[in-house]
Design an enzyme around this catalytic site. Structure first.
Site, PDB file in Angstrom:
ATOM      1  N   ASN A  58       0.814  -1.229   0.000  1.00  0.00           N
ATOM      2  CA  ASN A  58       0.000   0.000   0.000  1.00  0.00           C
ATOM      3  C   ASN A  58       0.842   1.271   0.000  1.00  0.00           C
ATOM      4  O   ASN A  58       0.389   2.315   0.457  1.00  0.00           O
ATOM      5  CB  ASN A  58      -0.967  -0.006   1.195  1.00  0.00           C
ATOM      6  CG  ASN A  58      -1.836  -1.242   1.212  1.00  0.00           C
ATOM      7  OD1 ASN A  58      -2.381  -1.638   0.186  1.00  0.00           O
ATOM      8  ND2 ASN A  58      -1.945  -1.884   2.376  1.00  0.00           N
ATOM      9  N   ARG A  59       2.064   1.150  -0.485  1.00  0.00           N
ATOM     10  CA  ARG A  59       2.998   2.283  -0.574  1.00  0.00           C
ATOM     11  C   ARG A  59       3.373   2.860   0.794  1.00  0.00           C
ATOM     12  O   ARG A  59       3.855   3.997   0.892  1.00  0.00           O
ATOM     13  CB  ARG A  59       2.440   3.393  -1.477  1.00  0.00           C
ATOM     14  CG  ARG A  59       2.227   2.950  -2.932  1.00  0.00           C
ATOM     15  CD  ARG A  59       3.550   2.541  -3.575  1.00  0.00           C
ATOM     16  NE  ARG A  59       3.425   2.252  -4.985  1.00  0.00           N
ATOM     17  CZ  ARG A  59       3.334   1.018  -5.497  1.00  0.00           C
ATOM     18  NH1 ARG A  59       3.307  -0.037  -4.692  1.00  0.00           N
ATOM     19  NH2 ARG A  59       3.261   0.842  -6.796  1.00  0.00           N
TER      20      ARG A  59
END
Length: 209
Positions: A186-187
């Site tokens: 999810n970065r």
């Protein structure tokens, strides 16, 4: 194009006492588990006296607690930049492992004895290449470069010592900060940075992804 990075994290408790020690751990993994082509390849970024940046890929040839070493022609653009602005950034882009290491610091030339020792360890053809190339200068064509190399090969055949070019040598980058970047889902990446303190110790700080 989008990839989901790894789930497992990288925390402060995983860090070694010094950034060079931590780099050695990751470098060892990159060279063995990472299946990377030339894990010692790094992007070297410099800026000239007017602040205009330039980047290129160079091979790391040594590292220790004093810094990270690479070799180049002292008349090249990177060396001319470093002569007027010794601040430099090194980026190791280990994409298959979802890792990066970013070193920022100050570059100084290595001593001639250290340079000569490394030069003598290079393959014969690479030694000739250091003489044949006026790195970063404009050339008329490839044929002229090949002809110059052929002249040098005739003058210094295999097995003949090649003198160290006076215009060629090393730089050692003394790190002021070293960031270890681990890609996460999810970065929400893990970014841990060592920052040099005045007393020679290192402060560790976590950066927001």
């Amino acid at each position: 194009m989008r990839q989901q990075y790894r789930a497992e994290g990288f925390g402060e408790s995983d860090l070694a006492a010094t950034p060079v020690e931590q780099f050695a751990r990751w470098f060892r993994q990159a060279a063995t588990e990472g299946r990377l082509f030339e894990p010692n390849a790094m992007v070297v970024s410099t800026a000239d006296a007017e602040g205009r940046p330039s980047s290129r890929t160079v091979l790391l040839k040594a590292f220790d607690e004093q810094g990270f070493v690479f070799y180049t022609n002292y008349d090249s653009r990177k060396a001319r930049d470093l002569a007027v602005n010794p601040h430099v950034a090194l980026l190791f882009p280990w994409h298959p492992m979802a890792r990066q290491v970013i070193v920022t610091g100050v570059a100084r030339r290595t001593g001639r004895e250290e340079t000569a020792a490394y030069f003598r360890s290079r393959p014969h053809g690479s030694q000739l290449g250091a003489w044949a190339s006026a790195q970063s200068s404009v050339v008329a064509d490839r044929a002229g470069l090949d002809a110059h190399y052929a002249e040098l090969a005739a003058r210094y055949p295999e097995g003949t010592p090649v003198p160290v070019p006076p215009h060629w040598g090393g730089f050692r980058v003394a790190p002021q900060a070293v960031e270890f970047w681990q890609g996460r889902e999810n970065r929400l990446h893990d970014r841990l940075r060592y920052v040099a303190e005045a007393d020679g110790s290192w402060r560790v700080e976590r950066l927001s992804p």
